[in-house]
Motif scaffolding. Sequence first.
Motif: not given
Length: 744
Positions: A36, A40, A168-171
């Motif tokens: 991840t 990002n 974008e990935y946060t979780t």
Amino acid sequence: MSSSDAAGRNCMLKLCAKDPAEDSTILLEKLIATTTKVYNSAGFSEGKKNLASYCVTRTSETKGYPYLGKCFNNAFELLRNEEIPKLRDLSEYSDLVAHVNHPELIHHKYHYSESDLSPSLCLVTKRLLDSKIAGNPTSPVNLQWSDIFSSVEVRHMGKAGFSNPHKEYTTPHAKHVKEYHVFPDNELPEAQRCASTRFVAAEPGSEDALTMKYDSDWYDDEIEDQVESDPSSTSSQYSETSDTEEQSLESPSSSNSGQSDNDNRISRKRKTETSPETSLQHESKRQNIQSDNLIPNEQVSLYGCEMLCRRIYSLHAINLLIVDDIVWVWWHDRENVIQTSGLNFVEDMPYFMVLLAVFQRFNLVDWGVEPSLAPSSMFVESGPPPNPVEIKFDNGVVATIHPPSDELPIRRPVLKGRATCIISAASKSKLPNSSESLDGQNLIIKACWPETRRMSEVAIIEQAVDALENSEDKHLVKRLPKLFGSKDIASSVTSNITDLLGKLAPGTYPRILRLMLFRRLEPLKEIDDDSEEKCLKTWMQCLACHHALWKKGIYHSDISVYNLMWDTVDDCAVLNDFDLSEIKGCELFGDRAANYPFMARHILYKSFIEGTEERKYVHEVESFVWVLAWLCLKDTLLPPSMDWRNGDLQSISYAKYCFKGQKLKTLKSRYLFAWGKCQLLLKFLNYVYELESNYQMIDLPGRPDPHEIYSEVIKIMETDYTFEDNIKFYDKMMREFKMAIEKD
């Protein structure tokens, strides 16, 4: 999620974990955190752009290949620089790149066919690509299957729209990952069971069907047998044994119409075939491969088949299938065809990056290549290997293999089963406990994939030698194959992957790669043109050896024109190929499907093949008779209804029935004397079956017994035996039968 589901999802992860006992679920969470971060990062901005461009090109399949390749390569480059705990260090093949292969063809030649396939992308090392384009960077890169770690088949199936990649990935979420499951064949929908590939797989394009499934008999070389009857056919030069039990890879019936007779190659791409009713047709082994209009499942399995058939070092194949925005991993080995869960790699790219990171840590065994059997320059340099490969057998004998470019160890493409192949070898070793040297001898290595539950061919040959040496038939020992060494490749056991999954496919059993070093022999099918006399001499000597072994409780069980051989060193016949043999008193495992054209008509049915019926001596003698008939009628054109030389179990059985009912004297044979004897033998066997049936009805021991049958066969072959003598034999046995009834 059950523990077995977790094992199935993360089995690839376990292959390269530093500690195989590590909880794969926890390990996966840590890895996703790393991937991840990579996704990002600013370094992957180009990867996101290319991924978005791939989604835009959904209406043009081939235009999306370069974007997908660039996206994967961006991820490979960034992941190489990441410290990933709990996983092995980067392997020496970590310079993986996704090379756009389409429209270039990968050519593969077999004894009986050839193929030209064009995977969308191929995973290769950068070093190999550099060596391919060195000095001529503008020329297309011509890859071989031996250059490739994995192929990627990309298909667009008309999905209305792809999801856009996340900025974008946060979780991490991976909401599109489906659990895997193993389905018994009888629980599957009829449409899937009748799929034209005959392996069980979810239909790509449907997220509701992303499950792992198995099939027990797709392209199984132990299911169906055919023998080429074309008199102009060129025989294999690898004559120690023959993989005649294998089933050809044939074309779907929908592709037969409109194709030229000269179209003898697999086409580079297939149009999507939506009908699950298309079936593979079983044609002559001499017929070259023709395929068209394959669905994605079939296409990726063809790639797996080609990779398994590269050389003897191939253990399994790992390939990727991408349909629209869903990716599956396909695993092919000699036991199973396995499809993993599906993943939406567009929406869940960090999850997919975990797989790419795992690939960078794969060693040769992980990729399905046995290092001890592969050239050291493989996957990193183009061109033929500079040095021969040495193989050390369990008894210390060392042999070298360095096949010339025109040597074709694989007879035809086979996806699962024994997959026997033969390779020329040389050795300077001395045999253990002997002064005999192998230096200068003409040797071959037989490589095959038997089931581990069966008694090994090595043990059977050793038992046969011991049985004859300690009997009155000691002189027949030289008519057994000369085995100089053997070796089982531990890393090849197909249960390695099923142990990781925690489930075993119904109806399948682990297989192992076994290598055996033999003296090269000349098969009867190649010497039969020399003289009728030598042909009959070989046949008679093999029959005598077979009978001697039968008396000792060793049943060969695979008599065919391929397994009656001639040893040019000892100048005698050799009864060869004991991998399907049975030992009296030992439990029988596995199918008994030998060469259908040479099997007795009375045992050409399913219950015998599955091992529930008794094998009798008369069945083996009938196989010898069919070998003699094949030799006599090799150049004879038979009506389709009575041509037993090609076909499946049912058609061959019916053809033999029709054949026996014809006036055989009217058939033209190149061997007049042998053909006359063959007709007498067929008539004699009809009487034997009738007599056996009579004895069975009154529950008495069968007559005639093996010794009486063998003695009568020798009389037929060595005296002026006539049809009247056949009748006399029958009348004599019938009188004894009536006496037995009265006595009973």
